[in-house]
Design an enzyme around this catalytic site. Sequence first.
Site, PDB file in Angstrom:
ATOM      1  CD  GLU A   1     -20.384   9.411  40.327  1.00 55.41           C
ATOM      2  OE1 GLU A   1     -21.447   9.002  39.806  1.00 55.41           O
ATOM      3  OE2 GLU A   1     -19.629   8.664  40.982  1.00 55.41           O
TER       4      GLU A   1
ATOM      5  CE  LYS B   1     -18.949   6.717  44.196  1.00 56.80           C
ATOM      6  NZ  LYS B   1     -19.402   6.573  42.783  1.00 56.80           N
TER       7      LYS B   1
ATOM      8  CB  CYS C   1     -22.568   8.073  42.911  1.00 54.50           C
ATOM      9  SG  CYS C   1     -23.475   6.886  41.898  1.00 54.50           S
TER      10      CYS C   1
END
Lengths: 330, 330
Positions: B47, B132, B181
């Site tokens: 990331e 995300k 993540c």
Amino acid sequence: MNRLITVAAAQLGPIQRAEGRDVVVARMVRLLERAHQRGANVVVFPELAFTTFFPRWYVENLDEADGWYEETLPSPATQPLFDAIRRYGLTCYLGYAEIAHEPDENGVLRKRRFNTSVVIAPSGEIVLKYRKVHLPGHKEFSTIRKVQHLEKRYFEVGNLGFPVTRAPVGGVDVNLGMLICNDRRWPESWRELGLQQVELVMLGYNTPAVNQENRGFEAPYQRQFHSQLSIQAGCYQNATFGVGVAKAGNEDGFELMGHSVIVNPQGEVMALASTWDDELIVADCNLAMCELGRSTIFNFAQHRRLEAYQRIATQTGSSAPAVWQPGQCA
Amino acid sequence: MNRLITVAAAQLGPIQRAEGRDVVVARMVRLLERAHQRGANVVVFPELAFTTFFPRWYVENLDEADGWYEETLPSPATQPLFDAIRRYGLTCYLGYAEIAHEPDENGVLRKRRFNTSVVIAPSGEIVLKYRKVHLPGHKEFSTIRKVQHLEKRYFEVGNLGFPVTRAPVGGVDVNLGMLICNDRRWPESWRELGLQQVELVMLGYNTPAVNQENRGFEAPYQRQFHSQLSIQAGCYQNATFGVGVAKAGNEDGFELMGHSVIVNPQGEVMALASTWDDELIVADCNLAMCELGRSTIFNFAQHRRLEAYQRIATQTGSSAPAVWQPGQCA
């Protein structure tokens, strides 16, 4: 503030097809006595705790199988268990095959069969009932399997959702939830409970020691790993304690795995059974531990995004993705 | 039929706040070269791979932070990475901070910021983009934290869902999906991908080595355990390979954990990084392994029960359960 309860997993060894409830109930009463000696407040028994794991046996007509089910709880045969629960002041989780005479989805009164669990109060009263949602296996006799797994034949899909209730356990109010066996592999089950702030997930199982459908990709030791992985992840991701309890050992030539386990809200194993027989494992669970995850990394209100979850509740099976074409994603 | 691809996780060591993209991109190119030497078909980077984990630094005005974002990909600074991807014929996952000039939910053209990842084809073309969904942390400066975690300040919630596409990787068509993540801790993310028959989940992360909010209940070693537990469960429960790739080590005094990992559809670890620095781990992944789970225990069409999952897609936060009253559950 610490909120301490003492939790026991009462693993059962095998029950042969020919054995009666009297033998099993006597074994369960001994485990309750032992749990009392160990200071337990709550005792968790396996799925289908009163009988052999009968979905391995085919019957043409389900009415021939009524002897494996309970029409009332307690019955004369199971009353000694309820007497012991009252005598020792225990809260108890119990799995059994249920026959219910109740209306079906069309309102027609029928004889219905469920794979059921209940929480029983120290008074002997039923606190909460759950009926298994994720029935594994198949409905018709399978000619390619060495062992049948006929749960879809013997049971209807549970129709009570995933209920949670707040009830006293050893003087502490606890948010209690239940799963049964294969439910534990499905993160949807855990999340439904987590969305109701569950603090103790009780689940019993009968899990064959070998996956009949492994096709060379799944070694026997992975059965335990998968069970534990699912329980640990479910506990961590929902900030709850979990108790998974096996019926274990060799039933009429067919092995069930053991490895009953108590897991904390960090997903860590607190206690693990080491036999495939009647065995009690015990852990002190401080329910205050549930607060950390629930109020930080898994604060659902702050972090969940419903708009991204719509497939989960609208699409049953998987579908193949689109094939990428060069120039497609500019 | 075996469908073999060779997968590499290209872990990055720390990137200091003062370091430029030129230094980082040169390190990434070296990892691509090494991956080529190891026979990799696909390489997964972390990331926010081009910069330090900047959400630990507070800025009053987001426009001051533009230097941490990419407005175009490739840019002159990142072009050498794309050149190397083409030179070695690799498919590549890459996380970065994205500035997009696009309409918001009200149709107003705005400068918008996302925590984004892309899959890049060997041609250098973008195959798939993801933004995300599960942004951890907080939006305003926190006076009680020793380290800020301002992802909710720096990024909008991703608006592309969880896309999956089928694209060629080293001559094999693979169903590719992405997470970033914190997404890995949410079973909803994995299930959205699983419902699209994902076979390879690529995910990068920047995970602080200590949970700032642990309140005495979470030891540092549990950070790795939770990351791995979530990835292993996600892979097992969706019958997919997974690659989790860290940015690791000490950035300006703040430690990020490493432990990049490649996991198979049984949930087992195939490769694990052992440094907190630039490090390549590689595994041969036979995509045929995805078939077992998908067609048996996790055959979604046969076993999922939407009627029991409605809270998941309709209720964001958790709610307290009803308090049990004696006599309630007859």
